[in-house]
Design an enzyme around this catalytic site. Structure first.
Site, short mmCIF file in Angstrom:
data_model
loop_
_atom_site.label_atom_id
_atom_site.label_comp_id
_atom_site.label_asym_id
_atom_site.label_seq_id
_atom_site.Cartn_x
_atom_site.Cartn_y
_atom_site.Cartn_z
N ARG A 96 0.82 -1.21 0.00
CA ARG A 96 0.00 0.00 0.00
C ARG A 96 0.86 1.26 0.00
NH1 ARG A 96 -5.09 -1.99 3.88
NH2 ARG A 96 -6.20 -3.00 2.16
N TYR A 136 -6.06 -1.02 -6.87
CA TYR A 136 -5.43 -2.22 -6.32
C TYR A 136 -4.77 -1.99 -4.97
CZ TYR A 136 -1.00 -1.03 -8.90
OH TYR A 136 0.12 -0.44 -9.40
N GLU A 137 -4.53 -3.11 -4.27
CA GLU A 137 -4.08 -3.12 -2.87
C GLU A 137 -5.07 -2.42 -1.95
OE1 GLU A 137 -1.96 -5.17 -2.74
OE2 GLU A 137 -0.89 -5.05 -4.62
N GLY A 138 -6.35 -2.51 -2.28
CA GLY A 138 -7.39 -1.89 -1.47
C GLY A 138 -7.86 -0.59 -2.07
#
Length: 586
Positions: A297, A434-436
């Site tokens: 992140r 992406y990655e949340g």
């Protein structure tokens, strides 16, 4: 097509002045990392990125990755660039010397990450995912797994991936179905994962997949997930490569951007089952994977900074060269037009604020990893946890605005692929996803990092902001900047009380979370640019760099910080009318 020039001066300023790299080095026990060494590292990284990696950005975007017979080939030129990258030891800068790393601060390796990502975003994803893989294995795996895989991952001879998402699960990891069946000292993995960045390629001899799967006795939900190391090629006891494992790319996605980064559908166990090895304790895989996720992140947040910087540089170059019409000061480049200057300065201010937030977050990671006393370590961990969702969410959302402005500055030529401006916007679009997603980062900030924490980490952060404000208020040249920051801080504190009051209302929290996350980014960005301006203002007469730091902070406070007030007004309505139209009538 513009060249990329590493923003070395601003990077050094943030490292030396904003986060105090010397103090970070002392904290992690690496006092050999002196300014001369840091300067040499940055200069050489800038050369590698500018001369070897950046020139491949457009051609690799056009060519994309190749796929045939369950195997992926990297876009032309990337394999050679990657070899130069690992020969320089760039992937292991901040990793443990025990496994071949150099033990330098995370914030310093983060600055190299920024340069690599600016040079070629698709390329940079490969070493970025490897760093997350290293983090998870270092923190949670057995000594046997560490000794088998870390030396090659740290040098970059092997790369790593993260395998979470499945077609039916999306972000809901409780719904994953990939299974792991015991087989001797290991497990046979069966299942399919999607959206696996650099899931397969031909740049290295081996790829180490970290895979979430369920054991036969696993409880339902996220508590039943375990984590496994699944290598592309099995590794013999002497460290040599053995048989090809039953883990293949089934296809690669055709995407809007980052075309040279193969996003794979990975099939595990289509034949006899892919051999995997349990990381840590059974059913604790999600906790372990979040070590990698949190690392990624911050890496993605840095991508937001990087692509913004690349778009800004290109827009400035184009605006200086493009002559169209009469400007307010006579004929010349469109850079003379006030509205073009507004766009360029918005791009610059947003990029510099994003950089300061990311470097501050990465310096906190170093503090959390340092040999501090328990209380200081806990405080540093709280700071990392609080900063991460904004560092990821706000910086990537701002990259969408910055790259869009970059296209706008180019006018019609920005819509034409050959200029490269469109590629930056296409590449940036994945970053808030992406990655949340942004919504997930916002929910994390308002729910876990503020309400569940009962405001402890936020109170600590506000104390530090107030201290910096008091120091900056002594610098008379930036009184307008400190006044704007002080006013925004007062409003922000009042808003925090409103959140506490409404924290039990899930609809209110869900409806306001993203506005709160974006608002936090504007307030924190203003704080850090104010801090920079306070340092630079006394040196304004020395050289333009310092004068421009003050001006950029001023632009941020005048043009971007007022958005916080509008977001606060939106939050005052709570859910308002958001949920009023029935679902079937949407």
């Amino acid at each position: 097509m513009s060249d990329y020039r590493a923003p070395l001066r601003d990077i050094r300023f943030n490292l030396e002045e904003v986060v105090d790299l010397a103090e970070v080095c002392t904290a992690i026990g690496n006092e050999d990392c002196d300014p001369e060494i840091v300067s040499a590292i940055l200069e050489e990284a800038g050369r590698l990125c500018g001369e070897e990696i950046a020139p491949l950005n457009h051609s690799c975007d056009q060519a994309g990755a190749g796929f045939a017979d369950r195997a992926v080939t990297a876009a032309p030129g990337l394999k050679g660039a990657y070899q130069h990258f690992i020969e320089g030891g760039w992937g292991g800068l901040s990793e443990s010397p025990e496994f071949g790393g150099q033990g330098l601060p995370k914030v310093l390796s983060g600055s190299i990450q920024e340069m690599t990502q600016s040079a070629n975003l698709a390329f940079s994803l490969c070493p970025m995912l490897s760093q997350g893989c290293i983090e998870a294995i270092t923190l949670h795996a057995s000594d046997e797994i560490k000794n088998t895989y870390l030396p090659k991952l740290v040098t970059g001879e092997w790369t790593g991936t993260m395998n979470l998402t499945e077609p039916q699960a999306g972000s809901d990891l409780a719904a994953i179905r990939t299974k792991a069946e015991p087989d001797g000292d290991g497990y046979r993995i069966f299942g399919q994962k999607i959206f696996i960045t650099w899931g397969d390629h031909d740049m290295t001899d081996n790829i180490i997949h970290l895979v979430l799967a369920r054991l036969p006795d696993a409880p339902a939900g996220v508590k039943g997930i375990s984590l496994f190391v699944v290598p592309k090629y099995l590794v013999n006891e002497d460290g040599s490569l053995g048989e090809r494992n039953d883990a293949y790319a089934a296809s690669i996605e055709h995407k809007m951007g980052i075309h040279a980064s193969p996003t794979c559908v990975m099939a595990f166990g289509d034949d006899e089952g892919a051999m995997g090895y349990l990381v840590g304790e059974p059913h604790n895989g999600l906790v372990y994977m979040f070590s990698m996720m949190n690392n990624a992140r911050l890496g993605v947040g840095m991508q937001g900074v990087a692509i913004s910087e690349r778009a800004y540089q290109q827009a400035v170059e184009y605006a200086k060269e493009r002559v169209q019409g009469m400007t307010v000061s006579g004929q010349g480049g469109i850079v003379k037009h006030p509205d073009v200057r507004r766009m360029l300065m918005t791009m610059r201010a947003a990029t510099e604020a994003s950089r300061s937030i990311l470097y501050t977050a990465m310096a906190a990671v170093d503090e959390a990893h340092a040999g501090l006393d328990a209380e200081a370590k806990a405080r540093a961990n709280r700071r990392v946890a609080l900063l991460t969702p904004v560092a990821k969410g706000w910086a990537t959302e701002m990259s969408l605005e910055v790259t869009s402005l970059g296209v706008q500055v180019h006018g019609g030529m920005g819509f034409i692929e050959e200029t490269g401006a469109a590629q930056h916007q296409r590449d940036a679009r994945i970053l808030p996803i992406y990655e949340g997603t942004t919504g997930i980062q916002a929910a994390d900030l308002i729910g876990r990092k503020y309400l569940r924490d009962n405001g402890v980490a936020m109170t600590e952060l506000l104390e530090d902001i107030k201290q910096d404000l008091e120091k900056a208020q002594q610098v008379v040249e930036i009184a307008d900047i400190t006044s704007a920051v002080a006013a925004s801080l007062t409003r922000y504190q009042g808003l925090l009380e409103d959140i506490k009051s409404n924290g039990q209302d899930a609809i209110w929290v869900g409806s306001t979370a993203t506005n709160f996350m974006m608002l936090s980014g504007y307030v924190w960005g203003a704080w850090l640019l104010m801090k920079s301006a306070a340092i630079a203002a006394p040196k304004q007469q020395q050289e333009p760099f310092y004068r421009n730091k003050v001006t950029t902070a001023r632009v941020f406070c005048e043009q971007l910080l007022p958005r916080a007030e509008a977001l606060a007004l939106s939050m005052s309505y709570g859910a308002g009318a958001i949920m009023d139209i029935p679902e079937e009538e949407l």
